[in-house]
Every structure is written in C-alpha cells, then in structure tokens.
Design a protein around this motif. Structure first.
Motif, short mmCIF file in Angstrom:
data_model
loop_
_atom_site.label_atom_id
_atom_site.label_comp_id
_atom_site.label_asym_id
_atom_site.label_seq_id
_atom_site.Cartn_x
_atom_site.Cartn_y
_atom_site.Cartn_z
N ARG A 186 0.81 -1.23 0.00
CA ARG A 186 0.00 0.00 0.00
C ARG A 186 0.84 1.27 0.00
O ARG A 186 0.30 2.38 0.17
CB ARG A 186 -0.92 0.02 1.22
N LEU A 187 2.15 1.16 -0.20
CA LEU A 187 3.01 2.33 -0.13
C LEU A 187 3.89 2.41 -1.37
O LEU A 187 4.64 1.47 -1.67
CB LEU A 187 3.88 2.28 1.13
N GLU A 188 3.79 3.51 -2.09
CA GLU A 188 4.62 3.75 -3.26
C GLU A 188 5.39 5.05 -3.06
O GLU A 188 4.84 6.03 -2.58
CB GLU A 188 3.75 3.86 -4.53
N PRO A 189 6.67 5.08 -3.42
CA PRO A 189 7.44 6.31 -3.24
C PRO A 189 7.06 7.37 -4.26
O PRO A 189 6.62 7.05 -5.37
CB PRO A 189 8.88 5.83 -3.44
N ARG A 190 7.24 8.61 -3.87
CA ARG A 190 6.95 9.75 -4.76
C ARG A 190 8.24 10.54 -5.01
O ARG A 190 9.10 10.62 -4.12
CB ARG A 190 5.89 10.65 -4.16
N PRO A 191 8.39 11.15 -6.17
CA PRO A 191 9.63 11.87 -6.48
C PRO A 191 9.86 13.04 -5.51
O PRO A 191 8.91 13.65 -5.01
CB PRO A 191 9.40 12.39 -7.90
N GLN A 192 11.12 13.33 -5.25
CA GLN A 192 11.44 14.48 -4.42
C GLN A 192 11.04 15.76 -5.15
O GLN A 192 11.12 15.85 -6.37
CB GLN A 192 12.94 14.51 -4.10
N ALA A 193 10.62 16.76 -4.38
CA ALA A 193 10.19 18.03 -4.96
C ALA A 193 10.93 19.18 -4.29
O ALA A 193 11.05 19.21 -3.06
CB ALA A 193 8.68 18.22 -4.79
#
Length: 306
Positions: A186-193
């Motif tokens: 249930r956890l997907e990484p997101r790009p750094q911003a």
C-alpha cells in the motif's frame, strides 16, 4: 518480509531494534569493519555490529560492497534492505538484489541536505524545522523517491548530537512503518520536490570558530559540529576544544576573540555581541568548566583566542 539491515553508528541501532521488535525476519546485517578506538587504538566493533551479535544475527563487515559481498547478501534472499548510516556506497549490483530495493532512513527533509552530514548542516544554517525521510535508494546521492517524512522544531540550544538521539528513535518508527507499508503493498514512493541542498562530510577544520563572525552564526556552528568533529579555537598556538557557548547579547564591546569576564561568566568577543564559554578542553587535559579553567590559568582577561 525478509530484511537485510545495513548500518554502522549508534544512531542506526534503534532502527535495528525496532525492526526486530516488529517481527520482521532480519536475515543479516551489513556494517563497517571494526575500527581502532581510544588512546590505545583497540579494534572495536561498530555499535550496529555489537548489537547484531547480541541479537544472534549474522554479520558482514565490509568497508566496500564488493562482488563477494553482493553474493553474500544475495545468499540471504532479502525482500528489502533497510539502510541507516552505513557509511559506504551501495553499487548497482547490490541495489538490484532485494525484491523491493533498499529503503534509506536519512536525517533531513529531502531534498534538503543530501549527503553525509544532514543534521549538522541543518543546525549550522539555523533551520527552523529538521526531520527525517525514508526513501528508495538509487545511484544518485540521496536522490531517490520518498516514502515518508517526519519533522520537528529543534530546541534553541540543541546540538546535532541531541537531534540525532531524538530522530534515531522517531526515525526508527518511520522506517518500520515504511517497511510495513511496502510489505502490505500500500506504499509507493513519490519523487522528491524542490531545490536540493548539500551536506558534505565535515572535517576538523569545519569546527574551527572564526570570532569575527556574528555571535549567532558561531552559536549555530558550535552546536552543529557537536559532538563531531567538535568546536575549537586556538590558544597560544594550541587547539582549545569548546562545548557550545551561550549567546550573551547583553555583553558588548569586546573585540573578536578577546576573553573577558561578565560577572562570574567567562565571555569572548565576536563580530557582534559576546558569547559565554561553557566548558573548554585545553590540549592534554580533560573538559572542564570554562570559568574554572580561566581562574586556574591566572590572568586570562585580555587573552585573544583564534
């Protein structure tokens, strides 16, 4: 889920304990080799190695992740690798071994302070908020996508060592939650911003205090380099180690580096107002109260540091 744990210093130990306590199957530990410590330079296991041995876990001690080390890791068949301050580069062949890759606990709010000394630079630069991030390790320096973060407002007198101790515990919980989320799918990484900033490894010279700088900048630097590499100045050509001084905006008029008394407190001039020295360590001696040292040294008033 089968977990490889990689880490070396004391700050990584709470994460290992938390992962073990959560019931994950820790298949092995990767850490740096034993290092000489103390005046006698006795070879001593890293804090993570010592804890892993107490827990009965198999340990790989390696300064570099070679092909042989990759083969050893692969033999453990980890589903994921959790890494906290291991202290070495993880090469592509190793990155591809765990099914879910490597999850790094980093002590900054990425992309702020990528590099070896994130909390130290946070303190030196006076960040109003510090924190920790779990992210997916990739070839770039702390560039991988983010799983989760936590933030806190540092107390005004906190050193980087104080913040490491606090974030080691809360970061361990964040890392454990991240692994649980990955395991549950249930956890997907997101790009750094945002714009990155960088925190390269600190050297001994980074701890030297330039008394011509403003008092606040010196206060932050001394706290940022405590406990390592430590704050210091020169006295008669020898290094005088310092605990972080206190701000004394009520004391003005001392030229940069000049010692003086403010009541019973030993103060030193800066580019703005004075700082109060708390504890000092002269060459070859133990750390002691600054005022006691000054009284024992005789006529210290008027001496210039640096």
């Amino acid at each position: 889920m089968r977990v490889l744990f990689a880490g070396t210093p004391q700050v990584a130990v709470p994460s290992l304990d938390r992962i073990m306590g959560a019931g994950f199957d820790v298949v092995g530990v990767l850490t740096r080799p034993d290092a000489p410590l103390g005046r006698k330079r006795v070879l001593t296991p890293s804090p993570v190695a010592a804890r892993a041995e107490e827990l009965g876990l198999p340990v790989i001690k390696a300064a570099r992740i070679t092909d042989e080390v990759v083969a050893q890791i692969a033999a453990w068949s980890p589903d994921v690798a959790a890494i906290v301050a291991y202290g070495g580069i993880v090469p592509p062949p190793a990155l591809s071994v765990p099914v879910h890759g490597w999850v790094n606990l980093h002590f900054s709010l990425l992309p702020a302070w990528r590099g070896a000394a994130p909390l130290q630079y946070s303190v030196i630069h006076g960040d109003e908020v510090v924190g920790a991030t779990t992210f997916q390790l990739e070839e770039g320096l702390d560039t991988g996508p983010v799983y989760g973060t936590l933030a806190l407002t540092p107390p005004p007198e906190a050193t980087s060592g104080d913040l490491f101790a606090e974030l080691a515990a809360s970061g361990a919980e964040l890392l454990c939650q991240t692994l649980s989320g990955i395991d549950a799918g249930r956890l997907e990484p997101r790009p750094q911003a945002g714009e990155p900033s960088f925190a390269p490894k600190l050297t001994l010279e980074d701890g030297r205090l330039d008394w011509t700088l403003p008092a606040l900048a010196l206060h932050r630097r001394a706290r940022g380099v405590t406990p390592e590499p430590g704050a210091w100045t020169l006295l008669d050509g020898q290094r005088l180690k310092l605990d972080p001084p206190r701000l004394r905006p009520d004391v003005e008029g001392l030229e940069p580096g000049r010692l003086g008394w403010a009541g019973k407190a030993l103060v030193v001039g800066t580019g703005t107002h004075a700082l109060e020295l708390t504890r000092v360590q002269p060459a070859g001696k133990k750390m002691m109260a600054a005022a006691d040292w000054a009284r024992g040294a005789g006529d210290i008033e008027g001496t210039v540091l640096g």
